[in-house]
Structures are given as structure tokens and as C-alpha cells.
Write a protein that holds these residues in place. Structure first.
Motif, PDB file in Angstrom:
ATOM      1  N   ALA A  88      17.966 -50.667 -47.875  1.00  0.00           N
ATOM      2  CA  ALA A  88      18.637 -49.909 -46.822  1.00  0.00           C
ATOM      3  C   ALA A  88      18.519 -50.642 -45.495  1.00  0.00           C
ATOM      4  N   ALA A  89      19.647 -50.819 -44.821  1.00  0.00           N
ATOM      5  CA  ALA A  89      19.613 -51.372 -43.460  1.00  0.00           C
ATOM      6  C   ALA A  89      19.163 -50.261 -42.528  1.00  0.00           C
ATOM      7  N   VAL A  90      18.302 -50.594 -41.590  1.00  0.00           N
ATOM      8  CA  VAL A  90      17.782 -49.587 -40.648  1.00  0.00           C
ATOM      9  C   VAL A  90      17.691 -50.191 -39.251  1.00  0.00           C
ATOM     10  N   GLY A  91      17.552 -49.306 -38.276  1.00  0.00           N
ATOM     11  CA  GLY A  91      17.250 -49.739 -36.912  1.00  0.00           C
ATOM     12  C   GLY A  91      15.758 -49.609 -36.668  1.00  0.00           C
ATOM     13  N   GLY A  92      15.224 -50.468 -35.817  1.00  0.00           N
ATOM     14  CA  GLY A  92      13.798 -50.422 -35.492  1.00  0.00           C
ATOM     15  C   GLY A  92      13.559 -49.567 -34.251  1.00  0.00           C
ATOM     16  N   ARG A 170      28.074 -42.496 -37.012  1.00  0.00           N
ATOM     17  CA  ARG A 170      27.833 -43.088 -35.684  1.00  0.00           C
ATOM     18  C   ARG A 170      26.356 -43.427 -35.558  1.00  0.00           C
ATOM     19  N   LEU A 171      26.044 -44.356 -34.665  1.00  0.00           N
ATOM     20  CA  LEU A 171      24.643 -44.621 -34.360  1.00  0.00           C
ATOM     21  C   LEU A 171      24.141 -43.540 -33.390  1.00  0.00           C
ATOM     22  N   GLU A 172      22.867 -43.574 -33.091  1.00  0.00           N
ATOM     23  CA  GLU A 172      22.248 -42.486 -32.352  1.00  0.00           C
ATOM     24  C   GLU A 172      22.412 -42.674 -30.844  1.00  0.00           C
ATOM     25  N   THR A 173      22.147 -41.628 -30.089  1.00  0.00           N
ATOM     26  CA  THR A 173      22.059 -41.769 -28.633  1.00  0.00           C
ATOM     27  C   THR A 173      20.641 -42.225 -28.287  1.00  0.00           C
ATOM     28  N   ILE A 187      11.471 -46.123 -37.962  1.00  0.00           N
ATOM     29  CA  ILE A 187      12.769 -46.742 -38.266  1.00  0.00           C
ATOM     30  C   ILE A 187      13.807 -45.631 -38.441  1.00  0.00           C
ATOM     31  N   VAL A 188      15.067 -46.009 -38.285  1.00  0.00           N
ATOM     32  CA  VAL A 188      16.145 -45.022 -38.438  1.00  0.00           C
ATOM     33  C   VAL A 188      17.243 -45.603 -39.322  1.00  0.00           C
ATOM     34  N   GLY A 189      17.655 -44.789 -40.283  1.00  0.00           N
ATOM     35  CA  GLY A 189      18.749 -45.179 -41.179  1.00  0.00           C
ATOM     36  C   GLY A 189      19.472 -43.913 -41.617  1.00  0.00           C
ATOM     37  N   VAL A 212      15.414 -54.294 -41.400  1.00  0.00           N
ATOM     38  CA  VAL A 212      15.680 -53.943 -39.994  1.00  0.00           C
ATOM     39  C   VAL A 212      16.775 -54.855 -39.443  1.00  0.00           C
ATOM     40  N   SER A 213      17.914 -54.244 -39.114  1.00  0.00           N
ATOM     41  CA  SER A 213      19.074 -55.045 -38.698  1.00  0.00           C
ATOM     42  C   SER A 213      19.272 -55.040 -37.191  1.00  0.00           C
ATOM     43  N   ASN A 214      18.602 -54.147 -36.483  1.00  0.00           N
ATOM     44  CA  ASN A 214      18.830 -54.046 -35.026  1.00  0.00           C
ATOM     45  C   ASN A 214      17.728 -53.196 -34.418  1.00  0.00           C
TER      46      ASN A 214
HETATM   47  N1  HPA Z   1      20.678 -46.239 -36.810  1.00  0.00           N
HETATM   48  C1  HPA Z   1      20.977 -45.650 -37.984  1.00  0.00           C
HETATM   49  N2  HPA Z   1      21.231 -46.323 -39.087  1.00  0.00           N
HETATM   50  C2  HPA Z   1      21.148 -47.671 -39.037  1.00  0.00           C
HETATM   51  C3  HPA Z   1      20.851 -48.347 -37.849  1.00  0.00           C
HETATM   52  C4  HPA Z   1      20.583 -47.590 -36.672  1.00  0.00           C
HETATM   53  O1  HPA Z   1      20.303 -48.127 -35.593  1.00  0.00           O
HETATM   54  N3  HPA Z   1      20.881 -49.673 -38.138  1.00  0.00           N
HETATM   55  C5  HPA Z   1      21.177 -49.789 -39.454  1.00  0.00           C
HETATM   56  N4  HPA Z   1      21.345 -48.566 -40.000  1.00  0.00           N
END
Ligand code: HPA
Length: 255
Positions: A88-92, A170-173, A187-189, A212-214
């Protein structure tokens, strides 16, 4: 059905194709819960028989809230795999969760809504409802198997983290991320729920390998999309090495 796979891998964003995976055949599966995101792909990864499923479909057309998680987990279960590694790609969010890192979370918090969360959803009153124990949502055996692989491959790894699962797409605020950090998320995904809970209901040993992609919203200096591809590539290269090292040892025996 072809011989039983030892492991199922669910591929996520950027991981719909696994380098090193030698595909032998595909099977279309229908389940009582509808169709999975894609055909199951059977083959070998570093010499081990696995079955692979692209969570967002083969053309990455399914948003996280559109994924039929029940059909996906049902298909994996009926393929005979008992262990699942979900990529899973996630944000840090917290400072150690640098883009490019690979994280093996041990906890999650579910912020999703409106997703089919359970198999206890048939004709009302027919089957007794099961309240599965979800104290520790990820399987410790598979987590440790992945972590040992990372150690053997001499790769940096983050062995504990809380995964906050948001609805997306959408990504988060910025403030949502601040709140999630206060809640204890690292982390957030968008996909670990209901995936992890459904795996638990089926008795599958499920762990997540988070790439972690971003930096999450408000945590980085550069715009989120500027760093995404490069970091995901780095995390994916590490994940491949982790899996290669992990697969030299047997999967943990199930209790
Ligand atoms: N937020 C939520 N999901 C994600 C993110 C993020 O920043 N990056 C990759 N998946």
C-alpha cells in the motif's frame, strides 16, 4: 484450480506489476460478493508460488472506495492462500516516516465510511454474527517474517506504526493530518480498511507492507505530487528486496 499458492500479494498504487514475478496463468473468479478487482494471477515470485491480485484493477481504474474488498479477500481465500501481504502506498505523518521508506504497521485507525466492512452481512438472522478479535489488526507472524527479511537484506525498516485509513480519493487537509497525528497515526493511506478486517474474518494471516510515497498534507516542503513517483519507486525497490529476502525462509506456521 492450479496448485495451492503459499502466499497472496495484494498490489496497490504503483505495485500493480511486480518486477520479478513470473506469471503462469490468470483465473477469473466470481464470488458470492461479486467480482474481485482483477483476475487472480498465479505464478512464482523469487521461486515461491504466489497468487497476485491488483487491488485497483489491472488498469488502476478503481478508486479506494470502489474496490470490492469482500470479493478480493474471498477470491484469495478460495485460491487456497492462507497468508496475505498487502502492499500500500501511504503518506508519512510522523518524522521517521520519510518518503521512500518501507513501514510494517502494527496498528490502524479507521476513518473510512460507507464501505462494506464485513461478511456478516447475509440474510439477516441466518448466520450468527461474528465479532472478530481485532485488538492487533495485523498478523504478528507475517509482520515479523517481513521485518526479518528487511533485516537480512540490510535495509532500513520501520517495524511499528499506526496506519490511519482515510476515505479518499482526495488527499487530506493539513488540519485533518494534524488531527490524525494527535490521534496517534504515523502514516496515512486509503485501503487497509476494510481489507484487514475482512482478512481477519476469513482467518487469513494478513500484514501490510506500506510504501511511503510522500509527506502527508502539510508535513513536507514540496508539493505532494512532486515527490510521489520517485519516492514510490525507491520504496518499491526496497520492498522487492525485502520480499526476496523474506521468501528465502518459510512463512510462519499458523497457530
Ligand atoms: N494520503 C492518503 N493516502 C495516500 C497518501 C496520502 O498522503 N499517499 C499515498 N496514499
Amino acid at each position: 484450480m492450479p496448485g495451492k499458492p503459499i502466499l497472496a500479494i495484494i498490489g496497490g498504487t504503483g505495485t500493480s506489476e511486480m518486477e520479478g514475478f513470473v506469471e503462469e496463468r490468470r483465473t477469473e473468479i466470481s464470488t458470492p460478493w461479486g467480482s474481485p478487482s482483477a483476475p487472480l494471477r498465479w505464478g512464482h515470485l523469487f521461486g515461491t508460488r504466489i497468487v497476485f491480485l491488483a487491488r485497483h484493477g489491472d488498469r488502476h481504474a478503481l478508486a479506494p472506495h470502489q474496490v470490492n474488498y469482500r470479493a478480493n479477500l474471498w477470491a484469495i481465500d478460495s485460491a487456497g492462500a492462507r497468508s496475505v501481504v498487502a502492499l500500500a502506498a501511504v503518506g508519512g505523518i510522523t518524522s521517521a516516516m520519510e518518503p521512500g521508506s518501507v513501514v510494517v504497521p502494527d496498528q490502524l485507525i479507521d476513518y473510512t465510511y460507507g464501505r462494506a466492512q464485513t461478511f456478516s452481512d447475509g440474510e439477516g438472522g441466518k448466520d450468527p454474527v461474528r465479532h472478530v478479535d481485532f485488538t492487533d489488526p495485523y498478523d504478528e507472524g507475517i509482520r515479523n517474517w517481513l521485518i526479518a527479511g528487511a533485516r537480512r537484506a540490510d535495509l532500513p525498516r520501520i517495524e511499528r506504526a499506526t496506519y490511519g485509513v482515510t476515505q479518499g480519493p482526495r488527499l487530506e487537509t493539513r488540519q485533518e493530518i494534524r488531527r490524525m497525528e494527535q490521534d496517534g497515526c504515523d502514516i496515512v493511506g486509503m485501503t487497509s480498511m476494510p481489507e484487514a478486517a475482512l482478512a481477519r474474518e476469513l482467518g487469513l494471516s494478513y500484514a501490510c507492507c506500506a510504501l511511503v510515497s510522500n509527506w502527508a498534507a502539510g508535513k513536507g516542503i514540496r508539493p505532494i505530487h512532486d515527490e510521489l513517483e520517485e519516492s514510490l519507486r525507491q520504496a518499491l525497490a526496497r520492498t522487492r528486496l525485502i520480499l526476496e529476502a523474506a521468501l528465502t525462509t518459510p512463512l510462519p506456521e499458523r497457530p
